[in-house]
Design an enzyme around this catalytic site. Structure first.
Site, short mmCIF file in Angstrom:
data_model
loop_
_atom_site.label_atom_id
_atom_site.label_comp_id
_atom_site.label_asym_id
_atom_site.label_seq_id
_atom_site.Cartn_x
_atom_site.Cartn_y
_atom_site.Cartn_z
N CYS A 181 5.87 4.80 -3.58
CA CYS A 181 6.13 5.45 -4.75
C CYS A 181 4.81 5.40 -5.62
O CYS A 181 4.37 4.46 -6.26
CB CYS A 181 7.19 5.01 -5.45
SG CYS A 181 7.54 5.84 -7.14
N CYS A 199 5.34 5.14 -9.31
CA CYS A 199 5.79 3.64 -9.72
C CYS A 199 4.61 2.62 -9.87
O CYS A 199 4.72 2.12 -10.99
CB CYS A 199 6.71 3.10 -8.95
SG CYS A 199 8.05 4.51 -8.49
N ASP A 200 3.53 2.86 -8.88
CA ASP A 200 2.93 1.53 -8.55
C ASP A 200 1.36 2.06 -8.67
O ASP A 200 0.67 1.04 -8.50
CB ASP A 200 3.16 1.02 -7.32
CG ASP A 200 4.70 0.37 -7.18
OD1 ASP A 200 5.20 0.08 -8.23
OD2 ASP A 200 5.11 0.59 -6.06
#
Ligand code: NAP
Length: 336
Positions: free
Chosen positions: A138, A141-142
């Protein structure tokens, strides 16, 4: 616990919780079997900026899921934080279905399936070991963890190209690894990505394995050129795998009709499966859109389909709340 529930919802992403909100507001007292890691894929995201109603920077994924859950609970939804392990479905309209949670059996008139989808894994050595420690599924997200590093993206669909372009804003360089020279992604996405200076296309290559390198931000990806023995070790800060999604349909495998990829099939624009009284919504059904808002919308549709089914199936005594309610006419004829 009721002897026979009106509605059991399996799964707890935006689809499941929205279905719970609607069916609890219809006084059907739904039970959500939400899994241990409730909240679905949004629990893994940071800001969600495209869920309507949250101006000024959006809302954190876990906070959004908590709100959806709380709102369903406000109207009496009950939650079981456990995993449904199998189902035994009646084939006749009005039949009683069973949902098994380990040794416990829950009987119900309708089942709403919303188990969602998971990121597909490459299945190569090192992937599982480094997941969360250099390997991610993701970008939103990261990405921030990989600032100024060389970031690998694996995949050749729209997701991979979208992630590559997003990650190119963070990383020094993005290496896009795809197993073919042709891309499954739309032409416009491909040409946009090709136009970016710091995205390098590495095709046709497959990842053979990942392993940790020297230093905290060093990973090694071993690549193999498709159709040859050529091997190359590439040093990267991290890798994002974007090779599609896998619907979480194992518990209905062989029981409910699915397509070749395991997505539950529904009839036309409805959420009806091939089994009367069983409805499916969200990413479990959706190949294409896979957004929180579209999942929530289809959870609402599944709730209405279930309400119509409970009200209009002759073999079922209509729940009082539906008999008195002003629920619209079903857009389909119930099975007789
Ligand atoms: P996808 O279109 O199914 O693409 C998956 C890609 O991963 C393919 O290129 C495939 O290679 C590759 N792949 C699959 N398994 C692999 C494996 N084991 N090893 C190596 N490579 C593998 O999935 P997606 O990109 O997630 O997109 C899903 C849907 O969402 C599509 O309809 C897409 O258009 C849509 N979407 C749209 C947007 C947008 O418009 N902004 C953004 C994201 C997603 P092959 O091509 O060789 O099979």
């Amino acid at each position: 616990m009721a002897d026979v529930e009106n509605v059991i919802i399996i799964g707890s992403g935006p689809a499941g919780y929205t279905a719970a909100l609607y069916t609890s507001r219809a006084n059907l007292n739904p039970l959500v079997i939400e899994g241990f890691m409730w909240g679905g894929l949004l629990q893994q995201t940071t800001e969600v900026e495209n869920y309507p109603g949250f101006p000024g920077g959006g809302i954190a994924g876990p906070e959004l899921m908590q709100k959806l859950r709380d709102q369903a609970e406000d109207f009496g939804t009950r939650f079981l934080t456990d995993q449904a392990t199998s189902v035994k479905l009646a084939s006749e309209p009005g039949g009683i279905h069973e949902v098994h949670v380990g040794k416990d059996v829950y009987k119900t008139r309708t089942v709403l399936l919303s188990m969602g989808a998971e990121h597909k894994k490459l299945g190569v050595p090192g992937e599982a070991e480094l997941a969360g420690a250099g390997i991610s599924y993701c970008a939103t997200c990261d990405a921030a963890f990989f600032k100024d590093q060389v970031i690998m993206v694996v995949g050749g669909g729209d997701s991979a190209l979208e992630e590559a372009m997003f990650l190119a804003k963070f990383g020094r360089k993005v290496l896009l690894v795809h197993r073919r020279d042709e891309f499954r992604a739309s032409k416009i996405m491909e040409s946009r990505a090709r136009a970016m200076d710091n995205i390098e296309f590495k095709t046709p290559y497959v990842v053979e394995e990942f392993h940790a390198g020297d230093g905290p931000f060093k990973r090694i990806a071993r690549l193999k050129k498709t159709g040859s023995d050529e091997i190359e070790d590439v040093e990267i800060g991290g890798a994002f795998i974007a090779i599609g999604h896998e619907p979480q349909s194992e518990i209905v495998d062989g029981v409910i009709e699915t397509d070749a990829e395991g997505y539950v099939k529904v009839e036309g624009r409805s959420t009806r499966t091939n089994v009367p009284g069983v409805f499916a919504a969200g990413d479990l059904v959706d190949h294409t859109y896979r957004q929180a808002i579209t999942a929530a919308g289809s959870g609402c549709q599944a709730a209405l389909d279930a309400e119509w089914y409970l009200r209009d199936t002759p073999q079922i005594e209509t729940p009082p709340s539906l008999a008195e309610g002003d629920l619209a006419e079903a857009q389909w004829a119930p099975a007789k």
